[in-house]
Design a protein around this motif. Structure first.
Motif, PDB file in Angstrom:
ATOM      1  N   ALA A  24       0.803  -1.227   0.000  1.00 58.09           N
ATOM      2  CA  ALA A  24       0.000   0.000   0.000  1.00 58.09           C
ATOM      3  C   ALA A  24       0.829   1.267   0.000  1.00 58.09           C
ATOM      4  CB  ALA A  24      -0.910   0.002   1.224  1.00 58.09           C
ATOM      5  N   ASN A  25       0.323   2.246  -0.692  1.00 57.38           N
ATOM      6  CA  ASN A  25       0.789   3.624  -0.579  1.00 57.38           C
ATOM      7  C   ASN A  25      -0.458   4.497  -0.682  1.00 57.38           C
ATOM      8  OD1 ASN A  25       2.051   6.304  -2.096  1.00 57.38           O
ATOM      9  ND2 ASN A  25       3.319   5.452  -0.493  1.00 57.38           N
ATOM     10  N   GLY A  48       4.885   0.950   1.044  1.00 58.08           N
ATOM     11  CA  GLY A  48       5.968   1.400   0.168  1.00 58.08           C
ATOM     12  C   GLY A  48       5.954   2.914   0.137  1.00 58.08           C
ATOM     13  N   LEU A  49       7.124   3.526   0.045  1.00 58.56           N
ATOM     14  CA  LEU A  49       7.196   4.990   0.021  1.00 58.56           C
ATOM     15  C   LEU A  49       6.933   5.536  -1.374  1.00 58.56           C
ATOM     16  CD1 LEU A  49      10.318   5.681   2.261  1.00 58.56           C
ATOM     17  CD2 LEU A  49       7.914   5.801   2.885  1.00 58.56           C
ATOM     18  N   PHE A  50       6.788   4.612  -2.334  1.00 58.01           N
ATOM     19  CA  PHE A  50       6.557   4.991  -3.737  1.00 58.01           C
ATOM     20  C   PHE A  50       5.755   3.852  -4.340  1.00 58.01           C
ATOM     21  CE2 PHE A  50       8.076   4.618  -8.190  1.00 58.01           C
ATOM     22  CZ  PHE A  50       7.576   5.805  -8.672  1.00 58.01           C
ATOM     23  N   GLU A  51       4.830   4.187  -5.243  1.00 58.74           N
ATOM     24  CA  GLU A  51       3.896   3.176  -5.744  1.00 58.74           C
ATOM     25  C   GLU A  51       4.581   2.079  -6.554  1.00 58.74           C
ATOM     26  OE1 GLU A  51       3.627   6.418  -6.044  1.00 58.74           O
ATOM     27  OE2 GLU A  51       1.667   7.086  -5.290  1.00 58.74           O
ATOM     28  N   HIS A  74      -3.279   5.407  -4.747  1.00 62.67           N
ATOM     29  CA  HIS A  74      -4.035   6.645  -4.577  1.00 62.67           C
ATOM     30  C   HIS A  74      -4.407   7.271  -5.916  1.00 62.67           C
ATOM     31  CE1 HIS A  74      -5.518  10.151  -2.609  1.00 62.67           C
ATOM     32  NE2 HIS A  74      -4.513  10.941  -2.906  1.00 62.67           N
ATOM     33  N   ALA A  80      -0.516   5.758 -11.471  1.00 60.89           N
ATOM     34  CA  ALA A  80       0.406   5.923 -12.606  1.00 60.89           C
ATOM     35  C   ALA A  80       1.843   5.606 -12.206  1.00 60.89           C
ATOM     36  CB  ALA A  80       0.306   7.340 -13.176  1.00 60.89           C
ATOM     37  N   ASN A  81       2.214   5.993 -10.989  1.00 64.13           N
ATOM     38  CA  ASN A  81       3.566   5.680 -10.514  1.00 64.13           C
ATOM     39  C   ASN A  81       3.808   4.180 -10.394  1.00 64.13           C
ATOM     40  OD1 ASN A  81       4.781   8.206 -10.241  1.00 64.13           O
ATOM     41  ND2 ASN A  81       3.818   8.571  -8.250  1.00 64.13           N
ATOM     42  N   ILE A  83       2.549   1.984 -12.691  1.00 60.54           N
ATOM     43  CA  ILE A  83       2.283   1.357 -13.993  1.00 60.54           C
ATOM     44  C   ILE A  83       3.496   0.587 -14.525  1.00 60.54           C
ATOM     45  CG2 ILE A  83       1.897   1.887 -16.442  1.00 60.54           C
ATOM     46  CD1 ILE A  83      -0.137   4.005 -15.568  1.00 60.54           C
ATOM     47  N   THR A 422      13.339   2.806  -8.315  1.00 61.08           N
ATOM     48  CA  THR A 422      12.533   2.355  -7.162  1.00 61.08           C
ATOM     49  C   THR A 422      13.418   2.122  -5.940  1.00 61.08           C
ATOM     50  OG1 THR A 422      12.731   0.153  -8.117  1.00 61.08           O
ATOM     51  CG2 THR A 422      10.628   1.278  -8.438  1.00 61.08           C
TER      52      THR A 422
ATOM     53  N   TYR B 421       8.982  10.484  -3.507  1.00 60.31           N
ATOM     54  CA  TYR B 421       8.542   9.998  -4.817  1.00 60.31           C
ATOM     55  C   TYR B 421       9.502  10.363  -5.938  1.00 60.31           C
ATOM     56  CZ  TYR B 421       4.242   8.931  -2.377  1.00 60.31           C
ATOM     57  OH  TYR B 421       3.341   8.413  -1.495  1.00 60.31           O
ATOM     58  N   TYR B 446       2.817  10.546   7.498  1.00 56.49           N
ATOM     59  CA  TYR B 446       1.915  11.149   6.517  1.00 56.49           C
ATOM     60  C   TYR B 446       0.926  12.002   7.300  1.00 56.49           C
ATOM     61  CZ  TYR B 446       3.692   7.931   2.901  1.00 56.49           C
ATOM     62  OH  TYR B 446       4.480   7.255   2.002  1.00 56.49           O
TER      63      TYR B 446
END
Lengths: 519, 519
Positions: A24-25, A48-51, A74, A80-81, A83, A422, B421, B446
């Protein structure tokens, strides 16, 4: 269950189907789902700190466990991050269900800042995109998503979850969840097709079994090995397998080359039998080179990526004639060691130290190419590669593998250029105390681009080319980046230093990053 | 020009149109374009280690310079990594042309690993997606893209460039590039509309001028200030401006609040005149709260985001009646300093030290909220905010601003969660020696999600909620991350330490990261 909301209904249904993890992010539109995770504690939330970390980890988890992983992302831009790694997961056939929080249905028309066309973004990487438009059909929607994700060869499915549907109370008495298979349902290849396949393999020509997808599971490889022994067929695996079993007493597999000229030379005029693999195709299109690297008249298909390959191979054996001579190609000799650390030194040490049952997450050819030449000499292990070419997969996939195969040591063989996309994965490794040893091949350049340019006779010493392919100003200090995320790290420049570092990494309870400086 | 290829034609046309920068993260399908950059040295290539850095930097560059920035990205998955910041750029109306390398047209049908539906991915963030299908029409395609990007209020346009079209020789004698305006062409508001607007502002009710978009340029703000002096109107700016001029002798602007209840209280029953701003809308939908925060009968539109706002405001002045009483709302007092560093301490020091003409890239409300309360007290500066809510914008936007406004000091006011990010921006800052001072508000959580949960009366001390909103295990060490990328950094915990660090940052030739530990 009474008094629950849509988010709980969604997660509870996933739990009943056997789902156990959610990468999850989240943002504001996912908070009801975040809260609902506390009501369904069997589903482990991993942040995760990034998707891209979340989607790559879901991919790795699915590859090693065969189970569905959830992601929670989100809205459109957050999704999109993720994908790039979903593109790889789609190519890998990894069962993943993405949950994307969306604005309340009644808020969407107001075009608030985070509104976007999620459907258009999600479709290219999803077998299906389902909009959860009512709490009363949530159970059916989740079951449908699960079925699609587990349909052969495995798929990415995306759910768009509006906040008002997640907040609302579902109707009681919804359909119970029927018992589901917890394995991807591969299709059986019929006897007639097996016979037809056997008959279309000419006996007067070299034969190659090209294994891919689920044909790189243990049973399939062993069956392929028996065919090779009986008929003299050569065993190859696709260039970028989702997860391949290698080493130990398994038959040795030659890896399909990368550049079209090399593939053409490697395959010669052999008949190529596809077993869970796609038709060999050039990775990129090169003027004057064909896209398809085997002509149709030399192609035989035994099993597609959606077929049960081990069973098909087993069935094929008896229909093939024995041959006295077996074709074995010599594999390249191991180069001698030098004082300066080389990629071959790293792989040689890894082959010696790799523990039984390890999982390797491999990204980049700096270590990937020499590894695949030697993997058969290592103890039994599994290796995951970048199936779709979207870089930034290796570290997240290692995160997911460590969570999906908690008894295995995980080793990430990683190129430094790709790792940048990543790198936030390091934080999740530290947080979850994952036993991942990262071997960071640090050559501070985009090696593949320089290789391509050299092949096209382009002078590398031009300002823009240098600016866009050399990463040495400044050189990334991966030990500092690791420290920033709470991961122990060491920089090595000699084979001896690497050997000691690897030993330490394989003993540690948590992650270790080894920055291996390479020329 | 003879003997050039499609890639050179593309870049040469862009150069003739005035384009001077290309933020690139190329792969194999972009190599002809990389090579072509050496033939068009007026276009500066700037490398990002991650695509979100490139797109965010292009946005920042466009905002400060008003000029088109190029990005060069790798196929669908590479482009996808840049979508989040293009979402923000789209909301900001920033003129950007993305160039996405694609497989050769004849290679596409073979579904090689990196093949994806680029069109579907690009559409949600692009005013237009043009497929460059012939070298002979390239000049026209690039001119069309430029025109679209510069059409009011400014737009993101995406070009898909197949390798064979980039490699091919274009026909000679293509249309010359007609001289183009190098400014976004905003529309003039007619005299009739001005009069209609003036007449629809009731004189017996408080009036608010809500400024957004190009109404936050200097001339527009000064014109608005004269209206406020004459009529007693209150001056507000939208919550998330693309770039606003503030400080010095400019009229003070009150910022529109974030949560719907706060906006409703702030606007009261005033008439709201929209000047380049959108109708106030709730950022997210909350049950029981309206989405649109001003009723239609209290809304007056003077100028849309595509209209020339300064001129419209100038023209409006004479049509409005004078009023004796001017409404001025008190702004919050400055809280007293404590020994422990607070966000208010940081802003207070920044207000004192910020040099004339600085550009601030602001992301996150930890520093954003207190900054906007005090910005009018600082020297003249410009501030860019996150227009679309896709986080990871602040650092890349600072990169682009430093390149687009080379004489300005750039300060990034950055929340630590959002910074993750696109942290690879730090490397580009070090490489290009950009005078960016990053103030990293490190509260290791967050915060916005915790705020939302508290507002919904949810207990934060539950395992999943804690796991997904608290980032303290482990705490990110930003000084180590900065060191990893070659950026000088310092950690501060007191107002005095912060003051010294900021002074050093504002003097340095290159970037400095200040990790400000906050509760």
């Amino acid at each position: 269950m009474t008094g629950i909301n849509g988010a709980q209904q969604l997660l509870e249904t996933a739990r009943e189907l056997g789902v156990r993890i959610c990468f999850a992010n989240p943002g504001t539109t996912e908070l009801t789902l975040v809260h609902a995770l506390d009501a369904v504690p069997e589903i482990r939330p991993v942040l995760g700190l990034f998707e891209g970390v979340c989607t790559g980890a879901a991919d790795g988890y699915s590859r090693v466990s065969g189970q569905v992983a959830l992601t929670l992302l989100h809205l459109g831009p957050g999704f999109a991050n993720g994908i790039a790694n979903l593109h790889n997961a789609r190519r890998a056939g990894s069962p993943i269900i993405n949950i994307i929080g969306d604005h309340a249905t009644w808020h969407l028309p107001f075009d608030a800042p985070l509104t976007s066309d999620i459907d258009s973004l999600a479709k290219p990487v999803s077998k299906a995109v389902l909009y959860l438009d009512s709490p009363d059909t949530l159970r059916d929607d989740v079951v449908r998503a699960y079925d699609l994700a587990m349909s052969a060869p495995g798929a990415v499915v995306t759910l768009i979850a509006p906040t008002d549907v997640m907040d609302a109370a579902p109707a009681t008495g919804q359909n119970p969840v029927a018992p589901q298979s917890r394995k991807v349902g591969f299709n059986e290849v019929s006897k007639e097709e097996i016979v037809r396949c056997a008959q279309s393999i000419p006996s007067d020509r070299e034969c190659i079994l090209l294994l891919g997808g689920n044909a790189l599971g243990e049973a399939a490889i062993r069956a392929a090995g028996r065919i090779a022994e009986k008929t003299g067929a050569r065993l190859l695996m696709e260039s970028y397998p989702r997860i391949a079993n290698l080493g130990g007493d398994l038959p040795r597999l030659e890896r399909l080359a990368y550049f079209p000229q090399d593939v053409l030379a490697q395959l010669g005029d052999a008949t190529v039998v596809l077993v869970g693999a796609k038709t060999p195709t050039s990775y990129f299109g090169y003027e004057g080179q064909p896209s398809q690297l085997v002509s149709e008249d030399r192609l035989v298909s035994l099993a597609s990526e959606s077929d049960a390959c081990a069973e098909a191979l087993e069935a094929l054996i008896d229909h093939l004639p024995s041959a006295a001579v077996r074709t074995v190609r010599d594999l390249p000799a191991i180069p001698p060691r030098s004082a300066e650390l080389s990629a071959d030194d790293i792989i040689e040490e890894l082959v010696v130290q790799l523990p039984e049952g390890a999982v390797i997450s491999l990204e980049g050819s700096t270590l990937g190419a020499p590894f695949f030449r030697q993997a058969h000499r290592a103890r039994r292990h599994r290796v995951m590669t970048n199936t779709g070419g979207a870089i930034g997969q290796g570290l997240p996939c290692a995160v997911g593998a460590a969570l999906g195969a908690p008894d295995a040591r995980v080793v990430a063989l990683q190129s430094d250029g790709s790792a940048q996309y990543t790198l936030q994965s390091l934080w999740t490794m530290a947080r979850e105390r994952l036993p991942v040893t990262i071997i960071m091949a640090s050559n501070h350049r985009y090696g593949i681009l320089q290789t391509e340019l050299k092949r096209a006779d382009v002078d590398l010493a031009q300002p823009a080319i240098e600016k866009l392919t050399v990463l040495a100003d400044p050189k990334t200090d991966w030990t500092a980046l690791a420290a920033g995320y709470g991961v122990e790290a060491v920089r090595v420049t000699t084979p001896a230093e690497f050997s000691a570092a690897l030993r330490r990494g394989l003993e540690l309870d948590g992650p270790l990053l080894i920055q291996a400086e390479l020329p």
